[in-house]
Design a protein around this motif. Structure first.
Motif, PDB file in Angstrom:
ATOM      1  N   MET A   1       0.855  -1.201   0.000  1.00 42.76           N
ATOM      2  CA  MET A   1       0.000   0.000   0.000  1.00 42.76           C
ATOM      3  C   MET A   1       0.882   1.239   0.000  1.00 42.76           C
ATOM      4  N   ALA A   2       0.539   2.244  -0.838  1.00 44.06           N
ATOM      5  CA  ALA A   2       1.279   3.506  -0.881  1.00 44.06           C
ATOM      6  C   ALA A   2       0.368   4.613  -0.379  1.00 44.06           C
ATOM      7  N   ALA A   3       0.809   5.349   0.628  1.00 40.81           N
ATOM      8  CA  ALA A   3      -0.022   6.389   1.222  1.00 40.81           C
ATOM      9  C   ALA A   3       0.819   7.617   1.521  1.00 40.81           C
ATOM     10  N   ASN A   4       0.219   8.785   1.314  1.00 43.67           N
ATOM     11  CA  ASN A   4       0.884  10.064   1.590  1.00 43.67           C
ATOM     12  C   ASN A   4      -0.051  10.960   2.373  1.00 43.67           C
ATOM     13  N   ILE A   5       0.547  11.938   3.071  1.00 51.23           N
ATOM     14  CA  ILE A   5      -0.241  13.049   3.603  1.00 51.23           C
ATOM     15  C   ILE A   5       0.324  14.324   2.983  1.00 51.23           C
ATOM     16  N   VAL A   6      -0.577  15.221   2.553  1.00 54.42           N
ATOM     17  CA  VAL A   6      -0.193  16.473   1.903  1.00 54.42           C
ATOM     18  C   VAL A   6      -0.617  17.630   2.797  1.00 54.42           C
ATOM     19  N   ALA A   7       0.324  18.528   3.114  1.00 61.72           N
ATOM     20  CA  ALA A   7       0.039  19.666   3.987  1.00 61.72           C
ATOM     21  C   ALA A   7      -0.681  20.754   3.185  1.00 61.72           C
ATOM     22  N   LEU A   8      -1.934  21.030   3.581  1.00 62.57           N
ATOM     23  CA  LEU A   8      -2.709  22.072   2.915  1.00 62.57           C
ATOM     24  C   LEU A   8      -2.472  23.436   3.529  1.00 62.57           C
TER      25      LEU A   8
ATOM     26  N   SER B   1       6.159   1.880   6.503  1.00 58.40           N
ATOM     27  CA  SER B   1       5.920   0.828   7.506  1.00 58.40           C
ATOM     28  C   SER B   1       6.476   1.207   8.866  1.00 58.40           C
ATOM     29  N   GLY B   2       7.441   2.108   8.881  1.00 63.02           N
ATOM     30  CA  GLY B   2       8.002   2.540  10.161  1.00 63.02           C
ATOM     31  C   GLY B   2       7.154   3.571  10.880  1.00 63.02           C
ATOM     32  N   GLY B   3       6.081   4.038  10.236  1.00 60.08           N
ATOM     33  CA  GLY B   3       5.219   5.032  10.862  1.00 60.08           C
ATOM     34  C   GLY B   3       5.751   6.446  10.649  1.00 60.08           C
ATOM     35  N   LEU B   4       4.959   7.414  11.072  1.00 59.89           N
ATOM     36  CA  LEU B   4       5.300   8.830  10.918  1.00 59.89           C
ATOM     37  C   LEU B   4       4.832   9.547  12.173  1.00 59.89           C
ATOM     38  N   THR B   5       5.795  10.028  12.996  1.00 58.57           N
ATOM     39  CA  THR B   5       5.443  10.685  14.255  1.00 58.57           C
ATOM     40  C   THR B   5       5.405  12.188  14.066  1.00 58.57           C
ATOM     41  N   PHE B   6       4.553  12.830  14.851  1.00 57.28           N
ATOM     42  CA  PHE B   6       4.303  14.271  14.701  1.00 57.28           C
ATOM     43  C   PHE B   6       4.303  14.895  16.094  1.00 57.28           C
ATOM     44  N   GLY B   7       5.069  15.983  16.274  1.00 58.58           N
ATOM     45  CA  GLY B   7       5.103  16.659  17.570  1.00 58.58           C
ATOM     46  C   GLY B   7       6.115  17.777  17.590  1.00 58.58           C
ATOM     47  N   ARG B   8       6.219  18.454  18.737  1.00 58.36           N
ATOM     48  CA  ARG B   8       7.095  19.609  18.850  1.00 58.36           C
ATOM     49  C   ARG B   8       8.549  19.210  19.074  1.00 58.36           C
ATOM     50  N   GLU B   9       8.801  18.029  19.636  1.00 55.51           N
ATOM     51  CA  GLU B   9      10.173  17.613  19.907  1.00 55.51           C
ATOM     52  C   GLU B   9      10.914  17.301  18.608  1.00 55.51           C
TER      53      GLU B   9
ATOM     54  N   LEU C   1       1.206   2.508   9.488  1.00 55.23           N
ATOM     55  CA  LEU C   1       0.782   1.721   8.332  1.00 55.23           C
ATOM     56  C   LEU C   1       0.750   0.262   8.741  1.00 55.23           C
ATOM     57  N   GLY C   2      -0.423  -0.349   8.618  1.00 54.85           N
ATOM     58  CA  GLY C   2      -0.572  -1.755   8.956  1.00 54.85           C
ATOM     59  C   GLY C   2      -1.425  -2.461   7.929  1.00 54.85           C
ATOM     60  N   GLY C   3      -0.854  -3.375   7.174  1.00 53.92           N
ATOM     61  CA  GLY C   3      -1.604  -4.067   6.131  1.00 53.92           C
ATOM     62  C   GLY C   3      -2.051  -3.103   5.061  1.00 53.92           C
ATOM     63  N   ASP C   4      -3.365  -3.032   4.856  1.00 51.59           N
ATOM     64  CA  ASP C   4      -3.933  -2.149   3.830  1.00 51.59           C
ATOM     65  C   ASP C   4      -4.575  -0.912   4.447  1.00 51.59           C
TER      66      ASP C   4
ATOM     67  N   ILE D   1     -10.337  12.847  17.644  1.00 54.16           N
ATOM     68  CA  ILE D   1     -10.217  11.381  17.677  1.00 54.16           C
ATOM     69  C   ILE D   1      -9.165  10.946  18.688  1.00 54.16           C
ATOM     70  N   THR D   2      -9.284   9.702  19.110  1.00 55.49           N
ATOM     71  CA  THR D   2      -8.232   9.039  19.885  1.00 55.49           C
ATOM     72  C   THR D   2      -7.405   8.156  18.949  1.00 55.49           C
ATOM     73  N   ALA D   3      -8.101   7.386  18.135  1.00 55.11           N
ATOM     74  CA  ALA D   3      -7.467   6.585  17.079  1.00 55.11           C
ATOM     75  C   ALA D   3      -8.476   6.447  15.954  1.00 55.11           C
ATOM     76  N   CYS D   4      -7.982   6.448  14.716  1.00 58.99           N
ATOM     77  CA  CYS D   4      -8.913   6.434  13.579  1.00 58.99           C
ATOM     78  C   CYS D   4      -8.204   5.848  12.363  1.00 58.99           C
ATOM     79  N   VAL D   5      -8.925   4.962  11.644  1.00 56.11           N
ATOM     80  CA  VAL D   5      -8.427   4.449  10.365  1.00 56.11           C
ATOM     81  C   VAL D   5      -8.780   5.458   9.287  1.00 56.11           C
ATOM     82  N   LEU D   6      -7.796   5.914   8.529  1.00 55.34           N
ATOM     83  CA  LEU D   6      -7.985   6.970   7.553  1.00 55.34           C
ATOM     84  C   LEU D   6      -8.473   6.425   6.216  1.00 55.34           C
ATOM     85  N   ALA D   7      -9.377   7.181   5.596  1.00 54.01           N
ATOM     86  CA  ALA D   7      -9.861   6.857   4.258  1.00 54.01           C
ATOM     87  C   ALA D   7      -9.324   7.886   3.278  1.00 54.01           C
TER      88      ALA D   7
END
Length: 626
Positions: free
Chosen positions: A1-8, A21-29, A50-53, A73-79
């Motif tokens: 699966m190929a997924a991106n996030i685009v900053a608007l 697959s390694g994930g993407l962390t977001f924060g001030r540190e 990223l997990g499976g599909d 949200i606390t946790a959410c699967v993105l569409a």
């Protein structure tokens, strides 16, 4: 699966980031994969995994929350197409593997994909089914315009994009957006171009003013033959035949006009063109005003954050500063009295402000009082206030700083210099949480937190009888020792770069950084004056330096004395450089007959910078012409 996030929007606007697959962390540190300069972010805010599909976004107990399509949200699967808001940033999630058969994407010219630009194909077919081709084109043009309005916040870029859309929808030769702050009396700005690409567009002020005064749209296909406009110079110069001009009105205020013109005698605008341009103007008026408001708010926010960073943020990531930050984080939520100890220039007031800003009292005042700068009588009146007639000159009642700080924090700097009578009164305040104004007869209850600071050894002062032991016990409920700069040398390059950026901006001189020798010299020096001395040294280097980098010879002599590279014969070189600079400034002032403005012009400096340079080099201006 190929997924991106685009900053608007936000600090990362326009950038695209892959979710691997390694994930993407977001924060001030800085340890996070994405760590934009955003004070509304928590240190570890959220993570994309990223997990499976599927891609899941999980909030990491952030203070301000993570939002998907407007819902926290606390946790959410993105569409595919979901909009994610994190602090001041808004992203759109794109699943490259998602099927595209049910979605037609209408993109603006800059290809910036927006969720608001998505329209189901079956809906588009319904729109087209009973419409003529022209009506369909006009509806699609309005859809593109609304998409553009939703995707662009910067006013100039928005105006250029709207001009392009009008060209796409009409047979115009020239299109312009005119903005006015005076209901058309004067034009604040004109953004336009010709179909050939020429950005210099002549606009008929007569037509625009007429439209704005009447607040009515104008359609004229023989403008040169119309009495009201035939004498207008721009109409004659451009051989304009057809004009559509529509006012941009927001809340009854005339903000400008949308101007569409054609010189080709075979082209004629009709009622459909007028309605389309009027519809675009109706959409554009509010959007342009909102863009102006957003730009102003963003500018004010940047200024406020910059000011906040200068006054409250402690710079440095050395072990000593991390330890101090941890102590502040633990002490800030409580109401306990804090005593800050440390040498002058170590940032005791910054630490006090950090404690206050991270406490429940952050929305209430922080009142700073320095005991060393006022006489005992004035300090007592300043602290406690006074009643009318309490002493000569007390012509009215005055509230003291303790009273003004109600609900907030009082920072008592240089508490070790407090006179003994005031020590007794302050002890009562700390014990009873009440005080009396000078000349008053009734105690006043108070709710404040106390933070005190001193560079003195209070234990030694107690032994010498200069400071009350019971007051010391009341003050040192929580005690922090501010580390001197020589004990956190790892922070010196960071601090030096921070001050370099500040003073190069203030002095309007581009300085890219430090030479290796200069930076090594800064790190080696012991800085008895701590951060304040470092700040002064960097300001001096910016004012006196002449290259794009701070060099060794730009640093103060006392800093150079501890550096091995400038010992012995090398010291003579720096003395000679100093003398040469002084001679250049003195010669320029003499030739300019004492005029700093003229001498600065000769040297290519700002007059204020030349004055500081002359003072630093001890150059006397005997003529003193200005």
């Amino acid at each position: 699966m190929a997924a991106n996030i685009v900053a608007l929007s936000g600090p990362l606007r326009g950038e695209t980031f892959a979710v691997s697959s390694g994930g993407l962390t977001f924060g001030r540190e800085p340890a996070n994969d994405l760590h934009p300069p955003d004070l509304s972010l928590s240190r570890r805010h959220c993570v994309f995994a990223l997990g499976g599909d599927a891609v899941t976004i999980t909030d990491l107990d952030s203070l301000n929350g993570t939002f998907v399509n407007g819902a926290r949200i606390t946790a959410c699967v993105l569409a595919h197409g979901d909009q994610v808001k994190i602090g001041d940033s808004v992203f759109v999630f794109l699943n490259k593997d998602a099927a595209a058969t049910n979605v037609a994407v209408i993109e603006p010219d800059d290809a910036a994909l927006q969720p608001t630009a998505m329209l189901r194909r079956q809906d588009l077919l319904v729109l087209q089914s009973d419409q003529t081709p022209r009506t369909t084109r006009e509806l699609q043009a309005l859809l593109r315009v609304s998409t553009t309005l939703a995707s662009i916040r910067e006013s100039e870029q928005l105006q250029r994009a709207l001009v392009d859309e009008v060209f796409a929808a009409t047979p115009a030769d020239r299109v312009a957006i005119i903005m006015s702050d005076t209901d058309g009396a004067d034009f604040a700005s004109v953004c336009g171009r010709s179909r050939s690409g020429d950005a210099r567009v002549q606009v008929s002020r007569t037509v625009v003013r007429s439209v704005m005064v009447d607040q009515a749209a104008l359609l004229c296909n023989d403008v040169a033959a119309t009495d009201a406009f035939s004498s207008a110079r721009s109409i004659v110069a451009t051989a304009t035949r057809s004009v559509i001009c529509v006012p941009l009105v927001v809340s009854t205020r005339r903000r400008g006009a949308l101007y569409v013109a054609a010189s080709d005698p075979t082209l004629r605008f009709d009622e459909g063109h007028l309605q389309l341009v009027a519809a675009i103007a109706a959409l554009a008026g509010v959007a342009l005003l909102n863009a102006e408001h957003i730009e102003r708010l963003e500018h004010e926010t940047r200024n406020l954050r910059s000011d906040l960073a200068l006054r409250h943020n402690m710079i440095g990531d050395s072990p000593a500063m991390r330890h101090l930050s941890g102590l502040i984080a633990k002490a800030a939520p409580s109401d306990s009295t804090v005593l800050l100890l440390g040498e002058s220039g170590t940032g005791k007031e910054l630490a006090a402000r950090a404690i206050h800003m991270n406490s429940p009292r952050a929305r209430r005042p922080l009142v700073a009082i320095t005991a060393a700068v006022l006489s005992d009588t004035l300090l007592e009146s300043e602290l406690f206030g006074h009643e009318k007639g309490a002493f000569t000159g007390a012509i009215a009642q005055k509230k003291g700083q303790l009273e003004l700080a109600e609900g907030g924090t009082v920072f008592l700097d240089e508490i070790g210099d407090l006179a003994m009578p005031l020590q007794i009164k302050l002890l009562r305040v700390l014990q009873e949480r009440e005080f009396m104004r000078v000349g008053g007869t009734h105690p006043i209850k108070m709710d404040v937190r106390f933070i005190a600071a001193t560079h003195r050894d209070l234990d030694a002062a107690v032994k010498e009888g200069a400071f009350r032991q019971d007051l010391l016990y009341r003050l040192k409920v929580v005690t922090f020792k501010m580390p001197p700069l020589r004990d956190r040398r790892d922070d010196i390059p960071v601090l030096a770069a921070f001050f370099l950026g500040r003073f190069s901006t203030r002095c309007k001189r581009r300085v890219a950084g430090f030479t290796d020798e200069a930076l090594d010299c800064l790190v080696r020096y012991d800085w008895p004056g701590n951060v304040r001395e470092l700040e002064n040294a960097i300001e001096r280097a910016v004012v006196l330096g002449a290259s794009e980098r701070v060099r060794l010879e730009d640093l103060p002599e006392n800093v150079l004395d501890q550096h091995p590279a400038v010992s012995g014969a090398g010291a003579d070189y720096h003395v000679a450089v100093h003398a040469a600079k002084a001679q250049i400034v003195a010669d320029a002032l003499r030739k300019a007959k004492g005029s700093y403005a003229e001498a600065a012009r000769q040297l290519g400096l700002h007059p204020n910078n030349l004055r500081r340079l002359a003072r630093s080099l001890h150059v006397k201006n005997d003529d003193k012409a200005g």
